[in-house]
Design an enzyme around this catalytic site. Structure first.
Site, PDB file in Angstrom:
ATOM      1  N   PHE A  24       0.938  -1.205   0.023  1.00  0.00           N
ATOM      2  CA  PHE A  24       0.054   0.032   0.204  1.00  0.00           C
ATOM      3  C   PHE A  24       0.865   1.289  -0.003  1.00  0.00           C
ATOM      4  O   PHE A  24       1.877   1.617   0.801  1.00  0.00           O
ATOM      5  CB  PHE A  24      -0.944   0.139   1.103  1.00  0.00           C
ATOM      6  CG  PHE A  24      -1.508   1.330   1.401  1.00  0.00           C
ATOM      7  CD1 PHE A  24      -2.565   1.929   0.643  1.00  0.00           C
ATOM      8  CD2 PHE A  24      -1.425   2.065   2.660  1.00  0.00           C
ATOM      9  CE1 PHE A  24      -3.124   3.032   0.878  1.00  0.00           C
ATOM     10  CE2 PHE A  24      -1.931   3.092   3.067  1.00  0.00           C
ATOM     11  CZ  PHE A  24      -2.837   3.837   2.090  1.00  0.00           C
ATOM     12  N   HIS A  25       0.361   2.252  -0.706  1.00  0.00           N
ATOM     13  CA  HIS A  25       1.188   3.660  -0.835  1.00  0.00           C
ATOM     14  C   HIS A  25       0.040   4.753  -0.482  1.00  0.00           C
ATOM     15  O   HIS A  25      -0.888   4.818  -1.344  1.00  0.00           O
ATOM     16  CB  HIS A  25       1.794   3.752  -2.161  1.00  0.00           C
ATOM     17  CG  HIS A  25       2.588   5.233  -2.055  1.00  0.00           C
ATOM     18  ND1 HIS A  25       2.082   6.576  -1.637  1.00  0.00           N
ATOM     19  CD2 HIS A  25       3.873   5.290  -2.599  1.00  0.00           C
ATOM     20  CE1 HIS A  25       3.000   7.322  -1.943  1.00  0.00           C
ATOM     21  NE2 HIS A  25       4.204   6.688  -2.662  1.00  0.00           N
ATOM     22  N   SER A  26       0.165   5.290   0.595  1.00  0.00           N
ATOM     23  CA  SER A  26      -0.879   6.267   0.977  1.00  0.00           C
ATOM     24  C   SER A  26      -0.590   7.626   0.322  1.00  0.00           C
ATOM     25  O   SER A  26       0.213   7.592  -0.497  1.00  0.00           O
ATOM     26  CB  SER A  26      -0.984   6.341   2.658  1.00  0.00           C
ATOM     27  OG  SER A  26       0.102   7.316   2.912  1.00  0.00           O
TER      28      SER A  26
END
Length: 923
Positions: A766-768
């Protein structure tokens, strides 16, 4: 089949009734007495096979031609290899059987093509050879497809279908050689001693055999000089595409490191140099001295010698401007010589094909790009020398053009419309076809595999591009018609809106059309003003390049929110621009019909150049197939510490695979991942499938070299900066998510389920969103927490969270909702990268410095996957002081420890830092 039916239809995965028809190898080589009978008869046929090769040589050989000798060599070689794969069966020695079989298929390509080139003037035989050769090579595509379905995907019944195509290859092969009977009808073989007086004497063909000779390109003699012209032209086209596709990469480096507009983006406009041709003295100078300007354009390939990124960009910008200027002048000056302009356009388009093939062979990097050098796999010096030689040869001949200016003045089509269509076409070719994996990743949606794979099915793109080249030359009126344009537009819509195989079918239709239309479109556009057609055309191309950057970089550019996530708009505008050219071509066709009686004769149309360009295209296809064979996945990957049921996982933001000095960083990344002994790694900022990033795919090289399965994550048409997952464990299932992002950039996530030592383990990558959008990040934390909490399987989160430990959104990610725990809550020095887990025994955690590869460290953690008896212990919370109990390294088993070579000063600038050593935990 009557003797051993059930045994010969049995393969490594399935038997009767799933498989019900045997392959050639199983029929001829696995059982007695069938094997002995077949070998007896293959021995009997070997005499006629060698005789056929010898007689064909006698029929075609003269004292001044070397091609018959080459064809004869391949004929003898393939006959020996035929004996190799029939006498050494897969049961005897699987490797040698495959080597002989592949060698036979490869040698068949120059044999068939050479026979076509050497065919006597017998129209009937030539026609049959073309049909059968096309059927033979066309059969290879479904043959490979169903073999992959059987070998990789283990589809029941796929091997039976494969067997039918395999037998078809045998029949087509025999049929092709049988055509020689038509040429031998008038061939008289006399054995006598004539002391060589009649050797190479010219043959006098019968009047019947002369029919169709003038119109058939394959019936003309073979000239090495013209073959070299074609090869040089294609390589010069390859140099153009290599320099052009490198411009975006070198420009992208600067806003990447400046985190915003840097000013160097102005070099994108290097391509509009053809506008200079509006000045008559400059136009005359460039046209009269094309060799000088084509040689100057090679300067772009010298950029790898410049270490400073700024000056490297200057060098590339100059090379691009010279490339665009010189090619525009060449198209314009040769426009009224139909044969010459067609050869130039073929060089230009086949150069794109060569660029795509070279990138496939180098795992989506071009070996002569300025981001490559010897240390990371570049062939820059070799490429530069060949480019200089190709430019000299390319500008060696000039053909007179009679009445050219008159024809240009009389045409009624709009130069502006041609400029629009040229810009749209160039953008489509560059953005979709400069790499074979681009459109494949557009339709990729994760595991299980329901569509094409980049390293297995890329040849489909090359195949349809090759078909488009042939179609554009042979049927220009067809490909420029409105019905075909509508069909291509439907293909573009299918590619944009659909996924899996159906979406890729639309991509193939569009690819064939773009390549085919290039030939009549550029040919007609070249007759107009070069400054307007190509200068404005390249400006339109630049506009489209920026447009397709804006849709994903909307958070960093002025006016970006207006085009946010609108790849559909880009595709629509692209097809409308191309439609402008189709309108012109159809208008031109009507005008030509009215002016037909008034047309003055133009230069002759020597169509024999086609066979050389088609020959080069065939050889490039052969090179691609060899590269594809070398890259075929083995799918037998092993984790580093299977004996201890250990899984070592890491998270790394790779900064688009450009290191601090603007060199491609795949190999350096590979070395560190290998040194850290990672079984699973999440990569962020990994989507490189855009013009500004070179249309690359770092994961291909890493996965194949490290022996890992790969999920690319949300594709380039999903408007993210990318998230990817590499795993030594089979990926059972994966889904892609775009988390809520009402204001800022899209946040991609992968939810994958791995088969880890027989236990299903969920991995989230995941990359916010960015720091400037707190509401986005809050919504994303809630979404991901629910997603992680939706599974009760053991889980690991490999992420970029943009939060401080123990504060704010951290407490949403690490919460009862998600069920996840921080790998080390005492590590207060984090802001972006985090590893969370549940249901696993966390035993180690380390932070490894990046050296100059990227701007973010590599974080890694070790987990023991509990067996079924212990699993419940780790599915529930453990007291905090027990869970985070640290121990010394000597207290844990050897398989739990991190590699020692990264201690102290480490290796190649990589070492354990922050803590200066790994941390180990009991729970």
């Amino acid at each position: 089949m009557s003797l051993h039916y059930h045994k010969i239809v049995q393969n490594e995965w399935f038997g009767y009734p799933e498989e019900w028809f045997p392959s050639v190898s199983a029929t001829i080589g696995d059982r007695y007495p069938e094997r002995s009978f077949f070998m007896l008869f293959i021995a009997v046929t070997s005499g006629p096979r060698f005789a056929l090769v010898g007689l064909w040589y006698l029929l075609t050989a003269t004292s001044k031609r070397s091609l018959p000798k080459i064809v004869a060599y391949f004929g003898v070689f393939r006959t020996f290899t035929c004996g190799g794969w029939t006498y050494v069966t897969s049961t005897d020695n699987h490797d040698w059987h495959d080597i002989f079989m592949i060698s036979y298929l490869v040698a068949t390509i120059p044999w068939m093509f050479g026979c076509l080139l050497l065919s006597p003037a017998n129209a009937k035989a030539i026609q049959y050879r073309k049909y059968i050769a096309s059927a033979f090579f066309g059969t290879i595509v479904p043959l490979v497809y169903f073999f992959i379905q059987h070998k990789v995907h283990r589809v029941p019944g796929a091997y039976t279908i494969y067997a039918f195509f395999e037998w078809a290859l045998v029949l087509f092969d025999v049929a092709f050689d049988a055509i020689t009977a038509l040429d031998f009808e008038t061939f008289e073989l006399i054995i006598k001693d004539n002391k060589g007086i009649s050797k190479g004497a010219p043959r006098v063909p019968s009047p019947e055999s002369e029919k169709g000779k003038a119109s058939d390109a394959f019936a003309t003699r073979f000239f090495w000089s013209e073959a070299l012209d074609a090869a040089a032209g294609v390589y010069h086209g390859f140099a153009f595409w290599s320099v052009l596709t490198s411009l975006g990469l070198t420009v992208w480096y600067f806003p990447l490191w400046h985190m915003g507009i840097s000013g160097y983006e102005a070099f994108v406009m290097s391509t509009i140099s053809p506008l200079l041709l509006v000045v008559p003295p400059i136009r005359i100078l460039v046209i009269r001295h094309q060799r000088v300007f084509h040689l100057l354009s090679v300067a772009g390939l010298t950029a790898y010698r410049v270490s400073d990124p700024v000056y490297r960009l200057f060098t590339i910008g100059f090379g691009v401007s010279m490339q665009c200027l010189s090619w525009a002048a060449t198209f314009y000056s040769d426009a009224t010589n139909k044969g010459q302009i067609e050869s130039r356009i073929l060089a230009f388009i086949i150069g794109l094909l060569m660029s795509s093939i070279a990138k496939f062979a180098w795992h989506s990097n071009n070996p002569i790009w300025p981001i490559m050098h010897a240390e990371n796999g570049g062939w820059n010096s070799t490429g530069l020398v060949l480019a200089i030689l190709a430019a000299l040869r390319f500008t060696n001949k000039r053909y007179a053009s009679n009445g050219g200016e008159l024809e240009r003045q009389n045409t009624s089509e709009s130069a502006v419309l041609y400029a629009f269509s040229f810009g749209g076409l160039l953008f489509a070719l560059h953005s979709l076809l400069s790499d074979t994996s681009t459109m494949i990743l557009w339709v990729w949606e994760g595991f299980p595999v329901r569509g094409p794979l980049s390293n297995v099915h890329a040849y489909y793109t090359i195949f349809v591009m090759t078909g488009g080249i042939v179609l554009g030359v042979s049927r220009p009126r067809l490909v420029s018609s409105w019905p075909v344009f509508v069909m291509a537009s439907v293909g573009a819509a299918v590619l944009t809106l659909c996924s899996h195989w159906f979406g890729f079918y639309g991509a193939l239709v569009l690819a064939a059309y773009l390549v085919a239309l290039s030939i009549p479109l550029i040919s007609s556009a070249s007759k107009k003003s070069p400054a307007l057609t190509f200068g404005l055309g390249f400006f339109v191309y630049n506009f489209m390049v920026l447009f397709h950057v804006w849709v994903v970089a909307y958070a960093f550019v002025p006016g970006g929110p207006f085009v946010r996530e609108h790849t559909d708009w880009i595709m629509t505008v692209t097809m409308l621009l191309i439609g402008c050219g189709v309108f012109n071509l159809n208008k031109n066709r009507i005008g030509m019909q009215h002016r037909k009686s008034d047309r003055r004769p133009t230069a002759t149309f020597p169509s024999r150049h086609r066979k050389y360009y088609f020959g080069v295209t065939g050889l490039l296809n052969l090179v691609f197939l060899c590269a594809a064979f070398m890259r075929f996945p083995s799918n037998d990957y092993e984790p580093y510490h299977a004996d201890g049921r250990v899984i070592t996982a890491g998270i790394w933001t790779i900064h688009f695979s450009l290191d601090n000095d603007m060199w491609s960083s795949e190999r350096r990344m590979r070395d560190l991942i290998k040194d850290a002994e990672l079984d699973v790694v999440g990569l962020l900022e990994s989507d490189l499938q855009r013009i500004i990033m070179g249309n690359r795919d770092t994961t291909q090289y890493l996965a194949e070299d490290l022996g890992m399965y790969v999920d690319y994550g949300p594709g380039p048409n999903k408007h993210t900066w990318g998230a990817a997952l590499l795993s030594k464990f089979p990926i059972v299932n994966s889904t892609h998510h775009l988390l809520p992002s009402p204001v800022g950039e899209l946040a991609p996530a992968i939810h994958a389920t791995l088969d880890v030592y027989g236990t299903l383990v969920d991995v989230f990558v995941f990359h916010s969103g960015q720091e400037e959008d707190p509401e986005d990040r809050r919504l994303q934390s809630e979404y991901l927490a629910k997603l992680m909490g939706s599974t009760n399987r053991p889980s690991v989160l490999l992420s970029y969270l943009v939060t401080k430990p123990l504060e704010g959104n951290y407490n949403t990610y690490v919460s009862a909702t998600s069920g996840m725990h921080d790998v080390d809550p005492t590590d207060w020095d984090r802001w972006c990268e985090y590893i969370l887990f549940k249901g696993l025994q966390r035993v180690g955690y380390a932070r490894i410095s990046r050296s100059t590869i990227t701007d973010t460290e590599l974080q890694v953690a070790k987990f023991v996957v509990p067996d079924s008896a212990e699993r419940s212990k780790y599915l529930f919370d453990v007291e905090k002081d027990t869970r985070n109990h640290r121990v010394a390294e000597h207290e844990v088993p050897e398989s739990w420890r991190f590699p020692a070579l990264l201690r102290g000063n480490g290796v190649r600038g990589h070492r354990y830092h922050v803590f200066d050593e790994p941390r180990y935990f009991m729970y």
